[in-house]
Write a protein that holds these residues in place. Structure first.
Motif: not given
Length: 245
Positions: A143-163
């Motif tokens: 139910r939760f995701f944590r990226p390596p070192v916590g780093l990401r970009n704005p394109l991650l959020d729609p993917v999280l929503n979809r999954l």
């Protein structure tokens, strides 16, 4: 409407500034500017005196079993953000985490440091592969995701929503991947300790003490004693959602 030539330098400056802000936000693990991000537990969970211990980068056959034994000894719960290809290598260990009452969540498929530079399809492929792999191993979909070192970009959020995933960072971390002094790590985690905190440790890729002991194994017992003394109760991130809707 065509922008007047004299305005172009200002428009370009605004565009560059906007991209710099988004880049900075993605490189700041606890930032919520590019999407929802858990840096503490929900208010209802904090009101119940709950706290979360999260453990990244495993499972590790040399460290994780000892971590689980310590958690059992103190009747504590933890959330393990597991790397999916490691979970596939050590499925029984991953299943043991769940069997002992803890949670396994998504820490990417391969834990590669180029993830903040991925485009939409890249994020989707990495996270979805990890979701499927971890679900197959444990029987429970993360139910939760944590990226390596916590780093990401704005394109991650729609993917999280979809999954159907929630992004989770932390309130405080001990920097136990680089700090071999267990007392220093413990002091960072205990500073201003309070209900609702999300604490971060590692059961792989972790620094070792002068005696050669993985830092987490020296930090966990006094940390759990301090949590108990503060009358706080450890829960998994999923458990903290109870009564929060």
């Amino acid at each position: 409407m065509v922008i007047q030539p004299g305005i172009w330098p200002w428009a370009l400056a605004v565009l560059i500034a906007d991209h710099l802000v988004l880049t900075f936000a993605g490189l700041w693990p606890r930032c919520s500017w590019v999407g929802s991000n858990w840096t503490s537990l929900p208010p209802a969970s904090a009101a119940r005196g709950e706290i979360a211990i999260t453990i990244d980068d495993g499972p590790d056959p040399d460290i994780t079993p000892a971590v689980l034994d310590i958690l059992d000894h103190y009747h504590a719960k933890a959330t393990f953000f597991c790397i999916a290809d490691k979970a596939q290598r050590y499925p029984d260990l991953c299943r043991d985490i769940v069997k002992r009452g803890h949670a396994v969540e998504n820490h990417s498929m391969h834990h590669q440091y180029h993830l903040p530079f991925l485009l939409l399809n890249g994020w989707m492929a990495e996270l979805n592969a990890a979701q499927d792999a971890l679900t197959k191993v444990t029987g429970i979909r993360p139910r939760f995701f944590r990226p390596p070192v916590g780093l990401r970009n704005p394109l991650l959020d729609p993917v999280l929503n979809r999954l159907g995933l929630k992004l989770a960072s932390w309130t405080r971390r001990g920097f136990d991947t680089i700090e071999g002094n267990s007392q220093a790590v413990l002091a960072k985690l205990l500073k201003d300790l309070k209900a609702g905190d999300i604490l971060l440790l590692h059961d792989s890729n972790v620094a070792v003490t002068e005696s050669g002991q993985p830092v987490i194994l020296e930090v966990l017992p006094p940390l759990l004693k301090a949590i108990s003394a503060a009358r706080l109760r450890t829960v998994t991130l999923s458990e903290s959602l109870e009564g929060s809707d």
